[in-house]
Design a protein around this motif. Structure first.
Motif, PDB file in Angstrom:
ATOM      1  N   TYR A 145       1.923  -5.776  11.446  1.00 17.33           N
ATOM      2  CA  TYR A 145       1.172  -7.121  11.067  1.00 17.33           C
ATOM      3  C   TYR A 145       0.174  -7.467  11.980  1.00 17.33           C
ATOM      4  O   TYR A 145       0.507  -7.862  13.047  1.00 17.33           O
ATOM      5  N   ALA A 146      -1.186  -7.116  11.495  1.00 16.20           N
ATOM      6  CA  ALA A 146      -2.081  -7.790  12.533  1.00 16.20           C
ATOM      7  C   ALA A 146      -3.354  -7.670  11.745  1.00 16.20           C
ATOM      8  O   ALA A 146      -3.613  -7.618  10.716  1.00 16.20           O
ATOM      9  N   PHE A 147      -4.388  -8.492  12.526  1.00 15.69           N
ATOM     10  CA  PHE A 147      -5.775  -8.807  11.853  1.00 15.69           C
ATOM     11  C   PHE A 147      -6.623  -8.204  12.646  1.00 15.69           C
ATOM     12  O   PHE A 147      -7.160  -9.085  13.539  1.00 15.69           O
ATOM     13  N   ALA A 148      -6.934  -6.843  12.845  1.00 16.87           N
ATOM     14  CA  ALA A 148      -7.649  -6.456  13.832  1.00 16.87           C
ATOM     15  C   ALA A 148      -8.951  -5.831  13.410  1.00 16.87           C
ATOM     16  O   ALA A 148      -9.090  -5.352  11.912  1.00 16.87           O
ATOM     17  N   THR A 205       8.069  -3.595   1.754  1.00 15.82           N
ATOM     18  CA  THR A 205       7.576  -4.849   1.582  1.00 15.82           C
ATOM     19  C   THR A 205       6.064  -5.076   2.173  1.00 15.82           C
ATOM     20  O   THR A 205       5.171  -5.426   1.238  1.00 15.82           O
ATOM     21  N   LYS A 206       5.763  -4.218   3.228  1.00 16.44           N
ATOM     22  CA  LYS A 206       4.398  -4.202   3.743  1.00 16.44           C
ATOM     23  C   LYS A 206       3.586  -3.418   2.806  1.00 16.44           C
ATOM     24  O   LYS A 206       2.622  -3.738   2.542  1.00 16.44           O
ATOM     25  N   LEU A 207       4.352  -2.283   2.219  1.00 23.89           N
ATOM     26  CA  LEU A 207       3.436  -1.442   1.144  1.00 23.89           C
ATOM     27  C   LEU A 207       3.128  -2.261   0.233  1.00 23.89           C
ATOM     28  O   LEU A 207       1.897  -2.213  -0.544  1.00 23.89           O
ATOM     29  N   ALA A 208       4.003  -3.018  -0.500  1.00 23.74           N
ATOM     30  CA  ALA A 208       3.855  -4.145  -1.460  1.00 23.74           C
ATOM     31  C   ALA A 208       2.451  -5.036  -1.256  1.00 23.74           C
ATOM     32  O   ALA A 208       1.623  -5.083  -2.052  1.00 23.74           O
ATOM     33  N   PHE A 209       2.686  -5.426   0.019  1.00 23.15           N
ATOM     34  CA  PHE A 209       1.483  -6.380   0.387  1.00 23.15           C
ATOM     35  C   PHE A 209      -0.011  -5.527   0.292  1.00 23.15           C
ATOM     36  O   PHE A 209      -0.945  -6.174  -0.097  1.00 23.15           O
ATOM     37  N   ASN A 210      -0.016  -4.494   0.895  1.00 22.68           N
ATOM     38  CA  ASN A 210      -1.159  -3.437   1.221  1.00 22.68           C
ATOM     39  C   ASN A 210      -1.905  -3.176  -0.449  1.00 22.68           C
ATOM     40  O   ASN A 210      -2.826  -3.170  -0.594  1.00 22.68           O
ATOM     41  N   LEU A 211      -0.707  -2.504  -1.136  1.00 20.10           N
ATOM     42  CA  LEU A 211      -1.119  -2.230  -2.468  1.00 20.10           C
ATOM     43  C   LEU A 211      -1.579  -3.228  -3.388  1.00 20.10           C
ATOM     44  O   LEU A 211      -2.525  -3.082  -4.413  1.00 20.10           O
ATOM     45  N   ALA A 212      -1.086  -4.483  -3.004  1.00 21.21           N
ATOM     46  CA  ALA A 212      -1.463  -5.708  -3.809  1.00 21.21           C
ATOM     47  C   ALA A 212      -2.881  -6.319  -3.408  1.00 21.21           C
ATOM     48  O   ALA A 212      -3.548  -6.888  -4.269  1.00 21.21           O
ATOM     49  N   THR A 213      -3.040  -5.962  -2.144  1.00 23.23           N
ATOM     50  CA  THR A 213      -4.408  -6.476  -1.708  1.00 23.23           C
ATOM     51  C   THR A 213      -5.609  -5.744  -1.161  1.00 23.23           C
ATOM     52  O   THR A 213      -6.634  -5.874  -1.218  1.00 23.23           O
ATOM     53  N   ASN A 214      -5.273  -4.400  -0.415  1.00 17.93           N
ATOM     54  CA  ASN A 214      -6.167  -3.492   0.088  1.00 17.93           C
ATOM     55  C   ASN A 214      -7.212  -2.955  -1.133  1.00 17.93           C
ATOM     56  O   ASN A 214      -8.389  -3.069  -0.980  1.00 17.93           O
ATOM     57  N   PRO A 215      -6.640  -2.420  -2.063  1.00 16.64           N
ATOM     58  CA  PRO A 215      -7.703  -1.734  -3.211  1.00 16.64           C
ATOM     59  C   PRO A 215      -8.316  -3.076  -3.878  1.00 16.64           C
ATOM     60  O   PRO A 215      -9.594  -2.906  -3.935  1.00 16.64           O
ATOM     61  N   THR A 223     -11.903 -11.524   0.915  1.00 19.40           N
ATOM     62  CA  THR A 223     -11.142 -11.543   1.836  1.00 19.40           C
ATOM     63  C   THR A 223      -9.568 -11.782   1.350  1.00 19.40           C
ATOM     64  O   THR A 223      -9.696 -12.337   0.200  1.00 19.40           O
ATOM     65  N   LEU A 224      -8.491 -11.770   2.138  1.00 23.40           N
ATOM     66  CA  LEU A 224      -7.225 -12.185   1.830  1.00 23.40           C
ATOM     67  C   LEU A 224      -6.955 -13.535   1.396  1.00 23.40           C
ATOM     68  O   LEU A 224      -6.449 -13.741   0.204  1.00 23.40           O
ATOM     69  N   GLU A 225      -7.797 -14.393   1.886  1.00 21.89           N
ATOM     70  CA  GLU A 225      -7.492 -15.569   1.594  1.00 21.89           C
ATOM     71  C   GLU A 225      -8.304 -16.082  -0.077  1.00 21.89           C
ATOM     72  O   GLU A 225      -7.511 -16.625  -0.656  1.00 21.89           O
ATOM     73  N   PRO A 271      -9.849 -16.079   6.369  1.00 27.18           N
ATOM     74  CA  PRO A 271     -10.853 -15.028   5.903  1.00 27.18           C
ATOM     75  C   PRO A 271     -10.867 -13.742   6.426  1.00 27.18           C
ATOM     76  O   PRO A 271     -12.141 -13.328   6.907  1.00 27.18           O
ATOM     77  N   HIS A 272      -9.914 -12.897   6.212  1.00 30.85           N
ATOM     78  CA  HIS A 272      -9.772 -11.488   6.601  1.00 30.85           C
ATOM     79  C   HIS A 272     -10.150 -10.498   5.817  1.00 30.85           C
ATOM     80  O   HIS A 272      -9.356 -10.758   4.922  1.00 30.85           O
ATOM     81  N   GLU A 273     -10.748  -9.626   6.224  1.00 35.90           N
ATOM     82  CA  GLU A 273     -11.088  -8.534   5.468  1.00 35.90           C
ATOM     83  C   GLU A 273     -10.136  -7.330   5.792  1.00 35.90           C
ATOM     84  O   GLU A 273      -9.733  -7.033   7.030  1.00 35.90           O
ATOM     85  N   THR A 274      -9.533  -6.752   4.726  1.00 39.55           N
ATOM     86  CA  THR A 274      -8.307  -5.545   5.030  1.00 39.55           C
ATOM     87  C   THR A 274      -9.172  -4.601   5.592  1.00 39.55           C
ATOM     88  O   THR A 274     -10.094  -4.297   5.479  1.00 39.55           O
ATOM     89  N   SER A 275      -7.996  -3.671   6.335  1.00 39.46           N
ATOM     90  CA  SER A 275      -8.479  -2.607   6.852  1.00 39.46           C
ATOM     91  C   SER A 275      -9.324  -1.588   6.051  1.00 39.46           C
ATOM     92  O   SER A 275     -10.265  -0.756   6.087  1.00 39.46           O
ATOM     93  N   MET A 276      -8.881  -1.572   4.469  1.00 36.57           N
ATOM     94  CA  MET A 276      -9.497  -0.836   3.471  1.00 36.57           C
ATOM     95  C   MET A 276     -11.026  -1.294   3.211  1.00 36.57           C
ATOM     96  O   MET A 276     -11.866  -0.481   3.147  1.00 36.57           O
TER      97      MET A 276
HETATM   98  C1  KPL Z   1      -1.765  -6.928   5.782  1.00 30.98           C
HETATM   99  C2  KPL Z   1      -3.235  -6.291   5.970  1.00 30.98           C
HETATM  100  C3  KPL Z   1      -3.960  -6.717   4.885  1.00 30.98           C
HETATM  101  C4  KPL Z   1      -3.668  -7.090   7.475  1.00 30.98           C
HETATM  102  O1  KPL Z   1      -4.982  -6.834   7.809  1.00 30.98           O
HETATM  103  C5  KPL Z   1      -3.398  -5.059   6.601  1.00 30.98           C
HETATM  104  O2  KPL Z   1      -2.371  -4.446   6.556  1.00 30.98           O
HETATM  105  C6  KPL Z   1      -4.700  -3.994   6.524  1.00 30.98           C
HETATM  106  O3  KPL Z   1      -5.673  -4.641   6.749  1.00 30.98           O
HETATM  107  O4  KPL Z   1      -4.396  -3.078   5.971  1.00 30.98           O
END
Ligand code: KPL
Ligand code: NDP
Length: 324
Positions: A145-148, A205-215, A223-225, A271-276
């Motif tokens: 879990y990171a915002f990098a 759980t993390k996969l669910a988070f990523n699949l629901a948000t990254n694409p 952004t996530l927000e 206001p974070h953009e996912t890695s994807m």
């Molecule tokens: C959880 C999240 C969205 C955080 O940056 C991430 O895993 C990603 O950017 O791929």
């Protein structure tokens, strides 16, 4: 005096750069495998971390290949589809006792070697290259879990304290002294660490988070927000989570948090953009195999309908291909 454990981090992008800078700054004996402009910049200026509390620059030993000598920990920090390219570069550094820690999103290759996730194997480890190189007994399962991000070569930005959940890939129900030692090294560097006796559930759980948000973040360039607060995106996210929940249940993983809790986490992520989305903006290949295709192949094998996921993954792949 006992020597500090030798750690090699292969892949210096947003996450590998963040973890390496934190480890080096804490005095850990860390070296890296990097390439191109990043390798040159680390050699010339060191690695800079713009963290939530402070900014610092630290020198790090960097090369195109891992050291020839055995390391006490090998960290793999690339996109899932880049893992196989690391194998020849890190081979000399791994012996039968070296723990291997992949900090990578998606369904990990080791989870598909046999058992309920086997039908995703070819998607995440074509030709079993990773399975052959890194025996499951040595792998430490991980969720990050990171915002990098990496705005410039060898300059990484981390908006929050990163957190890792770690657990043995091979043993369920077991947290051992080796894991505790790694936890100690990482937490001394300021990385939050949680140990898990069954890492497969946190991975799901993390996969669910990523699949629901990254694409979706790529399709909407949001952004996530934004995705977590707008009614329309929340509806799509809820549909994806329902489908991931059904696929997980078919594979024996039933501990996914409630949809409302996951939506709250997304809405409060800032206001974070996912890695994807970062990859899309940079014209890089999107990490859709381990995060998307792996789930649709499991869904196909178990006969679970995943129409929303299928459409999202297809559209995102199509959009990604337009920018490359
Ligand atoms: C959880 C999240 C969205 C955080 O940056 C991430 O895993 C990603 O950017 O791929
Ligand atoms: N960024 C984030 O906040 C988060 C990311 N994650 C996950 O962590 C993993 C790593 O992501 P992230 O750090 O963002 O990815 P990046 O793309 O920022 O970093 C990967 C780095 O590895 C380098 N690399 C790839 N292959 C090789 C190779 N063969 N030799 C040397 N270097 C190589 C890439 O170089 P090049 O640029 O030349 O390709 C790149 O610099 C992914 O699975 C991601 O989904 C998880 C949570 C949060």
């Amino acid at each position: 005096m006992v020597d500090a454990p030798k750690i090699c981090v292969a892949g210096i992008g947003a996450l590998g750069g963040t973890f390496t800078a934190m480890l080096a700054h804490s005095g850990a004996n860390v070296s890296v495998v990097a390439r191109g402009a990043t390798l040159q910049a680390i050699r010339a200026r060191g690695l800079e971390l713009q963290g939530p509390a402070s900014t610092f620059c630290t020198p790090v030993a960097a090369a195109e290949r891992a050291p020839d000598t055995r390391q006490d920990l090998l960290v793999l920090a690339v996109k899932a589809h880049q893992l196989a390219t690391l194998v020849p570069l890190v081979k000399a550094t791994v012996d039968a006792g070296t723990p291997v820690l992949p900090i990578v999103n998606g369904i990990p290759w080791w989870m598909t070697v046999d058992g309920p996730f086997e039908s995703a194997h070819e998607t995440v480890d074509p030709g079993s290259v990773l399975t052959a190189a890194f025996p499951t007994a040595q792998v430490i399962g991980c969720v990050a879990y990171a915002f990098a991000s990496m705005p410039l070569p060898a300059v990484v930005r981390s908006d929050r304290q990163p957190k890792l959940v770690l657990g043995r890939a091979a043993q369920q129900g077991c947290v051992d002294a080796g894991l505790a030692q790694i936890e100690n090294i990482l937490s001394t560097a300021g990385i939050a660490v949680e140990l898990s006796a069954d890492i497969r559930q946190p991975i799901w759980t993390k996969l669910a988070f990523n699949l629901a948000t990254n694409p979706l973040s790529v399709l909407c360039e949001a952004t996530l927000e934004k995705m977590g607060t707008a009614e329309d995106s929340r509806a799509v996210i809820s549909d994806v989570l329902a489908e991931v929940r059904a696929v997980g249940a078919a594979c024996g993983l039933t501990g996914l948090p409630p949809t409302s809790a996951l939506l709250d986490v997304i809405a409060s992520a800032g206001p974070h953009e996912t890695s994807m989305l970062q990859d899309f903006r940079a014209g890089r290949l999107l990490e859709l195999d381990a995060m998307g295709e792996a789930v649709t192949s499991l869904a196909g094998a178990y006969g679970v309908p995943t129409p929303t996921i299928n459409t999202l993954v297809r559209l995102t792949r199509f959009k990604g291909a337009q920018c490359r």
